[in-house]
Design an enzyme around this catalytic site. Structure first.
Site, short mmCIF file in Angstrom:
data_model
loop_
_atom_site.label_atom_id
_atom_site.label_comp_id
_atom_site.label_asym_id
_atom_site.label_seq_id
_atom_site.Cartn_x
_atom_site.Cartn_y
_atom_site.Cartn_z
N ASP A 49 0.81 -1.21 0.00
CA ASP A 49 0.00 0.00 0.00
C ASP A 49 0.85 1.26 0.00
O ASP A 49 1.79 1.38 0.76
CB ASP A 49 -0.91 0.00 1.24
CG ASP A 49 -2.10 0.90 1.08
OD1 ASP A 49 -2.10 1.71 0.14
OD2 ASP A 49 -3.04 0.78 1.87
N SER A 99 -8.68 3.28 -0.05
CA SER A 99 -8.20 1.91 -0.10
C SER A 99 -9.31 0.89 -0.28
O SER A 99 -9.10 -0.17 -0.87
CB SER A 99 -7.41 1.58 1.18
OG SER A 99 -6.27 2.39 1.28
N GLU A 284 0.34 -8.93 1.52
CA GLU A 284 0.03 -7.50 1.59
C GLU A 284 0.99 -6.78 2.52
O GLU A 284 1.30 -7.26 3.60
CB GLU A 284 -1.42 -7.33 2.08
CG GLU A 284 -1.88 -5.90 2.22
CD GLU A 284 -1.67 -5.37 3.61
OE1 GLU A 284 -1.71 -4.14 3.78
OE2 GLU A 284 -1.44 -6.17 4.54
N HIS A 407 -3.93 10.28 -0.20
CA HIS A 407 -3.56 9.53 -1.39
C HIS A 407 -3.33 10.47 -2.57
O HIS A 407 -3.75 11.63 -2.54
CB HIS A 407 -4.67 8.56 -1.77
CG HIS A 407 -4.76 7.38 -0.85
ND1 HIS A 407 -5.71 6.39 -1.01
CD2 HIS A 407 -4.03 7.02 0.23
CE1 HIS A 407 -5.55 5.47 -0.07
NE2 HIS A 407 -4.54 5.85 0.70
#
Length: 477
Positions: A49, A99, A284, A407
């Protein structure tokens, strides 16, 4: 193609140096003209991420500098992948995605609204009555057999998903306290209340899992020693929870008690690969997102490097794909010359300001260096802070002082390699990714090509794996 080290900067002044390098790259490219149309037996989806293209560049530079080079000339593992494309990350109701919506896209194959996961865009955030009938399934459900999760930040929806909804063969990460009833003491930190259980429904998911796996060769572990002592040939199921909350950042991890992400992945693959029908493994790296939001540039980029430091044996001869759920804003600014200390450099512009500036400037981030007394905002000079720049917890300056980072809304890169890797080309919607994966492995709705042979493009069933290295979120469908 092995990158040439810049040991002698004089060679860069010779055009023949660059021409020869380009010709080597060209010869390598010519070997890729025939796409690999084999069928992938295994699927591995890597999610990291918060990795936009600028942070990939920063990770490459820092990796090189840590080995005594300038940095720009080295290669990350993903740099060696032959196919590169772009993915459009927007949510159906937001230009800059969150997300949850991006996870729905790259796992479930449909675009969704901001703040919604596992449902179509017909479901509205905050309106629970709109979810019924609008649920969508993920590629992990399409795969059905032999599914695993290695997630370094198991929490809330993701923990319940992996333990309850998915019922995977292999589940590893952090998040013990999210599995235990409220106020239940932690096995590793029994005297620390902050690490106690948090569940208000009274359920002990760890105990429920061990009860279900009692006669199925299932093992529960909470430390590195127990993990590495497991014999994969005698284990069919594994649950490993190595911290009460998120796993430690790689810079702070106790390597004697906590396994690295690489070590967890290696054990997971050894267990899952016993299935003759193949497997799907989700890996992840959510810590990248967390450290990004806290403005620690060295830890942020080093976390990228540790996430992308899997040996090449994990990737070859598989189809590998690396992309990102969304970007984080870390532009490289100014006409900066080569420096062996990229993050420790500061620049002065006397005609503009007496203050100095960092070369990699975070945009919206929380900033202790700013002194806010609206409408006037002042900041400290980087040179005044130079004593702390080398520390792992140094918080870099930003252009806009906010409570938390945001983001980015730009397209993100997709790096792919192996069987059917050529399907990831050009500029695509983010929800295309799981459809390409499913086609490569003959799961989901795309199976016709698995049963028939085209005279133009004959298929051969083979055993390589499809690896998707994806920088993305912790919320799962």
């Amino acid at each position: 193609l092995i990158t040439t080290k810049f040991c002698d900067l004089q060679q860069e002044k010779d055009p023949g140096f660059w021409n020869a390098w380009a010709q080597r790259t060209l010869r390598s490219a010519l070997t890729l003209q025939e796409p690999n149309r084999n069928i992938a037996k295994n699927l591995i989806l890597f999610l990291g991420d918060g990795m936009g293209v600028p942070t990939v560049t920063a990770a490459r530079i820092l990796k090189g500098q840590l080995s005594g080079q300038y940095g720009e000339e080295v290669q990350l593992e993903m740099d060696k992948f032959p196919y590169v494309s772009l993915s459009k990350t927007y949510n159906t109701n937001a230009q800059v995605p969150d997300s949850a919506g991006t996870a729905t896209a790259y796992l479930c194959g449909v675009k969704a609204n901001e703040g919604t996961v596992g449902v179509s865009a017909a479901a509205v955030r905050g309106q629970c009555n709109t979810t019924r009938g609008n649920e969508v399934t993920s590629i992990l459900k399409w795969a059905k057999e032999s599914v695993g999760c290695v997630i370094n930040a198991l929490r809330g929806p993701s923990s319940d998903f992996c333990l309850l909804d998915l019922d995977g063969q292999v589940i590893m990460g952090g998040g013990r306290k999210y599995m235990l009833p409220k106020n239940t003491s932690d096995v590793e930190y029994p005297g620390e209340k902050k690490h106690s259980g948090t569940r208000k429904d009274g359920r002990n998911l760890i105990q429920e899992w061990t009860d279900r796996m009692r006669d199925k060769k299932g093992y529960y572990v909470w430390n590195k020693k127990d993990l590495l002592s497991i014999n994969p040939s005698s284990a069919d199921y594994l649950l490993g929870l190595f911290e009460p909350g998120d796993l430690q950042y790689d810079l702070e991890r106790d390597s004697s008690t906590d396994p690295s992400l690489t070590e967890m992945v290696e054990v997971a693959i050894k267990i899952l690969r016993k299935n003759p029908e193949g497997f799907y493994l989700l890996v992840e790296g959510f810590l990248i997102q967390i450290i990004s939001s806290l403005t620690f540039p060295s830890s942020y980029v080093l976390t990228h490097i540790s996430f992308l430091s899997f040996p090449s044996s994990h990737f070859l001869p598989h189809m590998s794909l690396l992309t990102f759920s969304s970007s984080h804003v870390l532009p490289h600014i100014f006409f900066l010359t080569f420096s062996s200390t990229h993050f420790l450099t500061y620049i002065s512009f006397p005609r503009i300001s007496f203050l100095t500036f960092p070369p990699s400037l975070f945009l919206p981030y929380p900033q202790p260096q700013y002194k806010c007394n609206f409408p006037k905002i002042s900041r400290s000079s980087v040179s005044y802070l130079f004593f702390s720049v080398e520390q792992n917890d140094y918080q870099a300056q930003s252009a806009v002082p906010l409570r938390m980072e945001t983001h980015g809304g730009e397209d993100v890169a997709v790096f792919s390699k192996g069987p059917m890797a050529h399907l990831l080309h050009g500029v695509q919607e983010q929800n295309y990714i799981p459809h390409a994966m499913a086609y490569a492995a003959c799961i989901g709705q795309n199976r016709a090509h698995c049963r028939t042979r085209s005279s133009a493009t004959p298929l051969a069933i083979t055993t390589p794996s499809l690896f998707l290295l994806i920088t993305a979120a912790w919320l799962l469908c």
